[in-house]
Scaffold this active site. Structure first.
Site, PDB file in Angstrom:
ATOM      1  N   LEU A  25       0.830  -1.203   0.000  1.00  0.00           N
ATOM      2  CA  LEU A  25       0.000   0.000   0.000  1.00  0.00           C
ATOM      3  C   LEU A  25       0.863   1.251   0.000  1.00  0.00           C
ATOM      4  O   LEU A  25       0.614   2.196  -0.726  1.00  0.00           O
ATOM      5  CB  LEU A  25      -0.898   0.036   1.235  1.00  0.00           C
ATOM      6  CG  LEU A  25      -1.911  -1.083   1.392  1.00  0.00           C
ATOM      7  CD1 LEU A  25      -2.656  -0.938   2.695  1.00  0.00           C
ATOM      8  CD2 LEU A  25      -2.869  -1.070   0.216  1.00  0.00           C
ATOM      9  N   GLY A  28       7.409   3.644   3.718  1.00  0.00           N
ATOM     10  CA  GLY A  28       8.083   4.728   4.412  1.00  0.00           C
ATOM     11  C   GLY A  28       9.564   4.431   4.495  1.00  0.00           C
ATOM     12  O   GLY A  28      10.062   3.498   3.857  1.00  0.00           O
ATOM     13  N   GLU A  30      11.152   3.432   7.082  1.00  0.00           N
ATOM     14  CA  GLU A  30      11.452   2.322   7.979  1.00  0.00           C
ATOM     15  C   GLU A  30      10.676   1.061   7.641  1.00  0.00           C
ATOM     16  O   GLU A  30      11.098  -0.032   7.958  1.00  0.00           O
ATOM     17  CB  GLU A  30      11.071   2.719   9.410  1.00  0.00           C
ATOM     18  CG  GLU A  30      11.936   3.801  10.005  1.00  0.00           C
ATOM     19  CD  GLU A  30      13.251   3.240  10.518  1.00  0.00           C
ATOM     20  OE1 GLU A  30      13.321   2.032  10.762  1.00  0.00           O
ATOM     21  OE2 GLU A  30      14.192   4.036  10.653  1.00  0.00           O
ATOM     22  N   ALA A  31       9.486   1.254   7.079  1.00  0.00           N
ATOM     23  CA  ALA A  31       8.585   0.107   7.001  1.00  0.00           C
ATOM     24  C   ALA A  31       7.788   0.110   5.712  1.00  0.00           C
ATOM     25  O   ALA A  31       7.656   1.132   5.037  1.00  0.00           O
ATOM     26  CB  ALA A  31       7.631   0.116   8.192  1.00  0.00           C
ATOM     27  N   ASP A 162       3.792  11.920  15.165  1.00  0.00           N
ATOM     28  CA  ASP A 162       3.753  12.268  13.741  1.00  0.00           C
ATOM     29  C   ASP A 162       2.306  12.497  13.339  1.00  0.00           C
ATOM     30  O   ASP A 162       1.775  11.867  12.430  1.00  0.00           O
ATOM     31  CB  ASP A 162       4.378  11.135  12.913  1.00  0.00           C
ATOM     32  CG  ASP A 162       4.489  11.501  11.443  1.00  0.00           C
ATOM     33  OD1 ASP A 162       4.468  12.711  11.120  1.00  0.00           O
ATOM     34  OD2 ASP A 162       4.583  10.583  10.609  1.00  0.00           O
TER      35      ASP A 162
END
Lengths: 273, 215
Positions: A25, A28, A30-31, A162
């Site tokens: 989807l 980022g 990090e992930a 965030d």
């Protein structure tokens, strides 16, 4: 997500067997976030995968991954228990197998991000297609709901870290969960572009537990800036967020006082990082 | 009479089938428990006290976790079946989880789970062995049957989830709509509320199982 996307690391076991394969989807730093399902295909879920970073020392990498997955899960579980509207944690593997990183499965959240809703609304107004009376009122009500959700989160001692309009979801109006999910990750066009529905806060990757007014004020400041930069037309509506926030829990007034300080100097007080 | 059910959990390799059988009115629980304690290899099952199982998802989430740890070679208990019982717990104490969720001498509602960790373990071999070993009435493994056997108050207590979904305990007030539900049992509410409550409880339990003490 434009431009050539960097190669994605393959998902680790057990997701190598998953059929149909999870759909990516968003990504980022990090992930990676996938849409897949939990124990049966009728139970949709989100899969947040934190691949290991090849440039990091492997021992450090493992510890960071583990720490970040557990910290996010801990915050989500706490929020959910205390009645803050967040996706629940279904399963996780913080250990990985030493080479592939770790993952966490969360409840699937229906709906759109507040950002998507506001951008779509602004576009329609620009095109003069705004025949819907009540858009303004709808936005105000939405702001109130955001204020209440954030207030509730702060009340239980969680700061988001965030808090942008992309990390606030607006569920469909009558929200029987489970229904109408496209497991292939397509965005379903909702009938009647509503502003109703339940607010769900997502992405607790930078969240933490804090009782400090400063941290809470920074949450609000970040959200205010997010409104100011991407939704200028909704900026004045932000007052409504603060108004409802103020009434939502006992410590809110002090936080709003603090917000004024933060506005004057920016979000980094410590001047570190 | 219901029969042994064979399930395939998502993401797990297809040959790692999960076999589940639910029993009521079990009369030989202490014999079964003794077999586990003696480490009788013929009785390598996860034998779970069904009165502390909220739903099929609750039980299967523990199976999923144990199977994943099994595949990655990091079981913390003796085998994947004891690991299933351990995975139901919300902390890192193996003995405690086995005591709480595993079969006890007085267990009457029993959930037996076995994984096909070896090709020789098939539905028919398990079915045969179980019907020869367990003296009880086999019923279908589904949410409705579990709901008739479980003890929600006990489950809440085990996971320390006194207030979740219904409010009470240290969570104080907070029903958004303002209605104050007296903490404890309010069973007169609509079925929709009960369903919502059950779902909230389930997701809270899954979260605690996933964290397993890393709170």
């Amino acid at each position: 997500m434009d431009g050539p996307s960097p190669p994605q690391p393959p998902l680790p076991a057990p997701f190598t067997h998953t059929h149909p394969a999870p759909t990516l989807l968003t990504q980022g730093a990090e992930a990676l976030l996938y849409c897949t399902y939990f124990l049966t295909p009728s139970h949709p879920c989100a899969l947040k995968y934190r691949p290991s970073k090849p440039y990091r020392n492997p021992i450090l990498d493992k510890r960071l991954t583990r720490h970040r997955i557990l910290s996010e899960a801990r915050t989500l579980v706490k929020c959910r228990r205390e009645g803050v509207s967040v996706p629940g944690v279904l399963a996780l593997d913080a250990e990985g197998d030493g080479v592939s990183g770790g993952w966490m499965m969360m409840e699937w959240v229906e709906g759109k991000t507040v950002r998507e809703v506001l951008v779509a609304g602004a576009k329609r107004r620009k095109e003069g297609r705004d025949d819907e009376d009540g858009w303004e009122e709808g936005v105000t009500a939405l702001m109130g709901k955001i204020g209440r959700a954030v207030g509730r989160m702060h009340e239980v001692g969680v700061v988001h870290g965030d808090l942008t309009t992309s990390n606030i979801m607006l569920g469909p109006l009558a929200a029987p969960q489970q229904n109408g999910v496209t497991t292939n990750g397509e965005h379903m066009e909702q009938v009647g572009e509503g502003l109703g529905g339940e607010i769900v806060l997502i992405d607790f990757g930078l969240a933490g537990q804090s009782l400090q007014d400063e941290d809470k004020a920074v949450d609000l400041y970040v959200l205010e800036r997010a409104f100011g930069s991407t939704h200028p037309e909704a900026e004045e509506g932000f007052q409504e967020v603060l108004k409802v926030y103020e009434e939502s829990y006992k410590g809110a007034k002090v936080v709003l006082k603090r917000l004024e300080d933060v506005r004057m100097r920016g979000r980094k007080r410590s001047l570190l990082g | 009479m219901a029969a042994l059910q064979t399930l395939h959990l998502a993401h797990l390799p297809p040959d790692l089938a999960v076999h589940v059988a639910l029993y009521t009115d079990v009369r030989n629980a202490s014999f079964l428990r003794d077999q586990l304690l003696q480490g009788n290899p013929d009785f390598e099952y996860a034998l779970v006290d069904a009165s502390v199982i909220l739903s099929t998802t609750h039980a299967l989430a523990a199976v999923f976790r144990a199977a994943n740890d099994h595949l990655k070679g990091r079981l913390k208990s003796r085998n994947v079946h004891s690991e299933i019982v351990f995975s139901l717990g919300a902390n890192n104490n193996i003995a405690q989880s086995l005591r709480t969720f595993g079969i006890t001498p007085t267990t009457t509602n029993l959930l037996a789970i076995k994984l096909s960790t070896d090709p020789s373990i098939t539905s028919s071999t398990i079915s045969e062995h179980l019907s020869a070993s367990i003296q009880g009435i086999q019923v279908e493994f589904n949410d409705a049957k579990l709901a008739g056997l479980n003890n929600i108050a006990k489950i809440r207590k085990l996971y320390k989830l006194g207030g979740v979904g219904e409010e009470g305990s240290k969570g104080k007030r907070r029903r958004k709509d303002g209605t104050v539900e007296s903490s404890g049992l309010v069973d007169g509410t609509a079925a929709k509320d009960a369903e919502r409550e059950r779902r909230e409880l389930e997701v809270a339990i899954l979260g605690l199982m996933a964290l397993r003490g890393a709170v």
